[in-house]
Design a protein around this motif. Sequence first.
Motif, PDB file in Angstrom:
ATOM      1  N   ILE A 191       0.838  -1.203   0.000  1.00 30.83           N
ATOM      2  CA  ILE A 191       0.000   0.000   0.000  1.00 30.83           C
ATOM      3  C   ILE A 191       0.871   1.250   0.000  1.00 30.83           C
ATOM      4  O   ILE A 191       0.628   2.204  -0.749  1.00 30.83           O
ATOM      5  N   ASN A 192       1.906   1.269   0.856  1.00 28.73           N
ATOM      6  CA  ASN A 192       2.787   2.437   0.939  1.00 28.73           C
ATOM      7  C   ASN A 192       3.510   2.692  -0.384  1.00 28.73           C
ATOM      8  O   ASN A 192       3.660   3.843  -0.810  1.00 28.73           O
ATOM      9  N   THR A 193       3.973   1.616  -1.022  1.00 29.23           N
ATOM     10  CA  THR A 193       4.654   1.748  -2.309  1.00 29.23           C
ATOM     11  C   THR A 193       3.715   2.331  -3.358  1.00 29.23           C
ATOM     12  O   THR A 193       4.082   3.229  -4.120  1.00 29.23           O
ATOM     13  N   TYR A 194       2.514   1.807  -3.366  1.00 35.43           N
ATOM     14  CA  TYR A 194       1.513   2.294  -4.319  1.00 35.43           C
ATOM     15  C   TYR A 194       1.200   3.769  -4.069  1.00 35.43           C
ATOM     16  O   TYR A 194       1.116   4.567  -4.996  1.00 35.43           O
ATOM     17  N   LYS A 195       1.042   4.118  -2.789  1.00 40.26           N
ATOM     18  CA  LYS A 195       0.723   5.507  -2.447  1.00 40.26           C
ATOM     19  C   LYS A 195       1.831   6.460  -2.873  1.00 40.26           C
ATOM     20  O   LYS A 195       1.563   7.557  -3.368  1.00 40.26           O
ATOM     21  N   GLU A 196       3.084   6.042  -2.663  1.00 40.15           N
ATOM     22  CA  GLU A 196       4.209   6.897  -3.035  1.00 40.15           C
ATOM     23  C   GLU A 196       4.231   7.160  -4.537  1.00 40.15           C
ATOM     24  O   GLU A 196       4.480   8.290  -4.979  1.00 40.15           O
ATOM     25  N   LYS A 197       3.956   6.113  -5.323  1.00 36.41           N
ATOM     26  CA  LYS A 197       3.927   6.284  -6.774  1.00 36.41           C
ATOM     27  C   LYS A 197       2.782   7.204  -7.192  1.00 36.41           C
ATOM     28  O   LYS A 197       2.947   8.052  -8.066  1.00 36.41           O
ATOM     29  N   GLN A 198       1.633   7.012  -6.545  1.00 33.17           N
ATOM     30  CA  GLN A 198       0.477   7.830  -6.859  1.00 33.17           C
ATOM     31  C   GLN A 198       0.729   9.303  -6.500  1.00 33.17           C
ATOM     32  O   GLN A 198       0.358  10.214  -7.235  1.00 33.17           O
ATOM     33  N   GLN A 199       1.373   9.516  -5.353  1.00 32.39           N
ATOM     34  CA  GLN A 199       1.645  10.883  -4.906  1.00 32.39           C
ATOM     35  C   GLN A 199       2.634  11.580  -5.829  1.00 32.39           C
ATOM     36  O   GLN A 199       2.482  12.770  -6.130  1.00 32.39           O
ATOM     37  N   THR A 200       3.643  10.832  -6.286  1.00 31.09           N
ATOM     38  CA  THR A 200       4.620  11.411  -7.212  1.00 31.09           C
ATOM     39  C   THR A 200       3.942  11.826  -8.512  1.00 31.09           C
ATOM     40  O   THR A 200       4.181  12.928  -9.032  1.00 31.09           O
ATOM     41  N   ALA A 201       3.081  10.940  -9.015  1.00 26.74           N
ATOM     42  CA  ALA A 201       2.363  11.243 -10.254  1.00 26.74           C
ATOM     43  C   ALA A 201       1.414  12.422 -10.055  1.00 26.74           C
ATOM     44  O   ALA A 201       1.286  13.293 -10.924  1.00 26.74           O
ATOM     45  N   SER A 202       0.773  12.457  -8.884  1.00 28.80           N
ATOM     46  CA  SER A 202      -0.181  13.535  -8.596  1.00 28.80           C
ATOM     47  C   SER A 202       0.529  14.875  -8.486  1.00 28.80           C
ATOM     48  O   SER A 202       0.015  15.904  -8.937  1.00 28.80           O
ATOM     49  N   ARG A 203       1.707  14.882  -7.866  1.00 28.87           N
ATOM     50  CA  ARG A 203       2.472  16.123  -7.736  1.00 28.87           C
ATOM     51  C   ARG A 203       2.845  16.681  -9.110  1.00 28.87           C
ATOM     52  O   ARG A 203       2.733  17.889  -9.357  1.00 28.87           O
ATOM     53  N   LYS A 204       3.302  15.791 -10.001  1.00 32.28           N
ATOM     54  CA  LYS A 204       3.669  16.224 -11.348  1.00 32.28           C
ATOM     55  C   LYS A 204       2.451  16.791 -12.072  1.00 32.28           C
ATOM     56  O   LYS A 204       2.535  17.818 -12.755  1.00 32.28           O
ATOM     57  N   GLU A 205       1.317  16.106 -11.915  1.00 30.55           N
ATOM     58  CA  GLU A 205       0.089  16.558 -12.566  1.00 30.55           C
ATOM     59  C   GLU A 205      -0.350  17.924 -12.011  1.00 30.55           C
ATOM     60  O   GLU A 205      -0.773  18.804 -12.770  1.00 30.55           O
ATOM     61  N   GLU A 206      -0.212  18.106 -10.696  1.00 30.04           N
ATOM     62  CA  GLU A 206      -0.613  19.366 -10.083  1.00 30.04           C
ATOM     63  C   GLU A 206       0.274  20.518 -10.549  1.00 30.04           C
ATOM     64  O   GLU A 206      -0.207  21.639 -10.748  1.00 30.04           O
ATOM     65  N   ILE A 207       1.559  20.261 -10.713  1.00 30.84           N
ATOM     66  CA  ILE A 207       2.471  21.304 -11.195  1.00 30.84           C
ATOM     67  C   ILE A 207       2.053  21.757 -12.592  1.00 30.84           C
ATOM     68  O   ILE A 207       2.036  22.966 -12.893  1.00 30.84           O
ATOM     69  N   LEU A 208       1.686  20.807 -13.442  1.00 29.50           N
ATOM     70  CA  LEU A 208       1.238  21.143 -14.794  1.00 29.50           C
ATOM     71  C   LEU A 208      -0.076  21.926 -14.755  1.00 29.50           C
ATOM     72  O   LEU A 208      -0.245  22.918 -15.473  1.00 29.50           O
ATOM     73  N   LEU A 209      -0.998  21.484 -13.903  1.00 28.32           N
ATOM     74  CA  LEU A 209      -2.288  22.161 -13.788  1.00 28.32           C
ATOM     75  C   LEU A 209      -2.120  23.586 -13.268  1.00 28.32           C
ATOM     76  O   LEU A 209      -2.757  24.520 -13.761  1.00 28.32           O
ATOM     77  N   TYR A 210      -1.241  23.734 -12.284  1.00 27.91           N
ATOM     78  CA  TYR A 210      -1.000  25.063 -11.718  1.00 27.91           C
ATOM     79  C   TYR A 210      -0.365  25.977 -12.759  1.00 27.91           C
ATOM     80  O   TYR A 210      -0.701  27.160 -12.860  1.00 27.91           O
TER      81      TYR A 210
ATOM     82  N   PHE B  52      -1.464  18.819  -2.969  1.00 28.18           N
ATOM     83  CA  PHE B  52      -0.026  18.667  -2.744  1.00 28.18           C
ATOM     84  C   PHE B  52       0.680  20.024  -2.805  1.00 28.18           C
ATOM     85  O   PHE B  52       1.580  20.300  -2.013  1.00 28.18           O
ATOM     86  N   MET B  53       0.267  20.853  -3.749  1.00 31.16           N
ATOM     87  CA  MET B  53       0.861  22.180  -3.857  1.00 31.16           C
ATOM     88  C   MET B  53       0.537  23.011  -2.613  1.00 31.16           C
ATOM     89  O   MET B  53       1.369  23.785  -2.137  1.00 31.16           O
ATOM     90  N   LYS B  54      -0.661  22.835  -2.076  1.00 31.88           N
ATOM     91  CA  LYS B  54      -1.066  23.597  -0.896  1.00 31.88           C
ATOM     92  C   LYS B  54      -0.246  23.228   0.336  1.00 31.88           C
ATOM     93  O   LYS B  54      -0.118  24.029   1.259  1.00 31.88           O
ATOM     94  N   ASP B  55       0.290  22.007   0.352  1.00 37.21           N
ATOM     95  CA  ASP B  55       1.098  21.581   1.488  1.00 37.21           C
ATOM     96  C   ASP B  55       2.283  22.516   1.721  1.00 37.21           C
ATOM     97  O   ASP B  55       2.747  22.689   2.847  1.00 37.21           O
ATOM     98  N   TYR B  56       2.780  23.116   0.649  1.00 30.71           N
ATOM     99  CA  TYR B  56       3.952  23.978   0.735  1.00 30.71           C
ATOM    100  C   TYR B  56       3.636  25.305   1.445  1.00 30.71           C
ATOM    101  O   TYR B  56       4.550  25.989   1.886  1.00 30.71           O
ATOM    102  N   VAL B  57       2.355  25.669   1.525  1.00 31.13           N
ATOM    103  CA  VAL B  57       2.010  26.965   2.115  1.00 31.13           C
ATOM    104  C   VAL B  57       1.137  26.831   3.361  1.00 31.13           C
ATOM    105  O   VAL B  57       0.617  27.813   3.859  1.00 31.13           O
ATOM    106  N   LYS B  58       1.007  25.629   3.873  1.00 30.59           N
ATOM    107  CA  LYS B  58       0.161  25.415   5.051  1.00 30.59           C
ATOM    108  C   LYS B  58       0.559  26.299   6.229  1.00 30.59           C
ATOM    109  O   LYS B  58      -0.269  26.818   6.960  1.00 30.59           O
ATOM    110  N   GLY B  59       1.850  26.458   6.421  1.00 32.21           N
ATOM    111  CA  GLY B  59       2.337  27.234   7.544  1.00 32.21           C
ATOM    112  C   GLY B  59       2.035  28.718   7.442  1.00 32.21           C
ATOM    113  O   GLY B  59       2.114  29.450   8.441  1.00 32.21           O
TER     114      GLY B  59
END
Length: 247
Positions: A131-150, A237-244
């Motif tokens: 599950i953790n391995t799958y999540k890490e791959k999904q998160q990496t793909a999601s981050r790349k997708e979010e950067i493109l969307l942003y 994922f992008m929002k995580d960078y500005v939570k603080g």
Amino acid sequence: MLLSIIQGIFKSKLNMTELAIKAKAGNEEVMNDLLFASKPFMKKTASFICKRPIDEHDEEFSVTILGFHEAVMAYDPEESASFHTFAHLIIKRRLVDFIRKEASRKEQLLSFDINEEDSSEQHFMFNEKSINTYKEKQQTASRKEEILLYSEMLAQFNLTFEDLTKSSPKHVDARKTAFQIAQIVAEHKSFYEFLLKNKKLPLKEIESLVQVSRKTLERQRKYIIAVVLLLNSDLSFMKDYVKGEII
């Protein structure tokens, strides 16, 4: 003391900062005078947030006073350069909480099913490592997708990541103030709709609410717009960078 506060409270950012610091330190006279002299600001802020006139007889005004007092006690000039901007955000939080509680009490909203969490846990009884391995791959793909969307979102406003790097305020206090202004724009429907429709900030309206000059707002325009777009997006994922930074 009161007369001098009334005459100068809205003219000097430094004066407001000094008064807030004195009140926070336990000077009750300054606190009482500050609350009295700031009534026009509090009424204007409450009316803007509630989208209707608010006077001293409304319960919302009592909530606003408590929010203002809380802002004074929590204010740190090293963290928030503009007291008015900081106070506006704190008052906004308290009024939103109050409105939600009132709606919940009056409408008797249904509570969530307490068994939902248990059933969810049973559903995911799989091998933890897989599950953790799958999540890490999904998160990496999601981050790349979010950067493109942003990047695509920014392009609609003729902005690029290079623009953000150049326009980002260099000083910490200036950056915090710009971020807090972006928060105000993102959270107010009329401001946000104006931005989407006109592809620019409602500078006149913003200037009337915060103690920041038009010149500064124009200089930080690109940074503020970029933060507004991010805050009102689904880019988790992008929002995580500005939570603080979020109040």
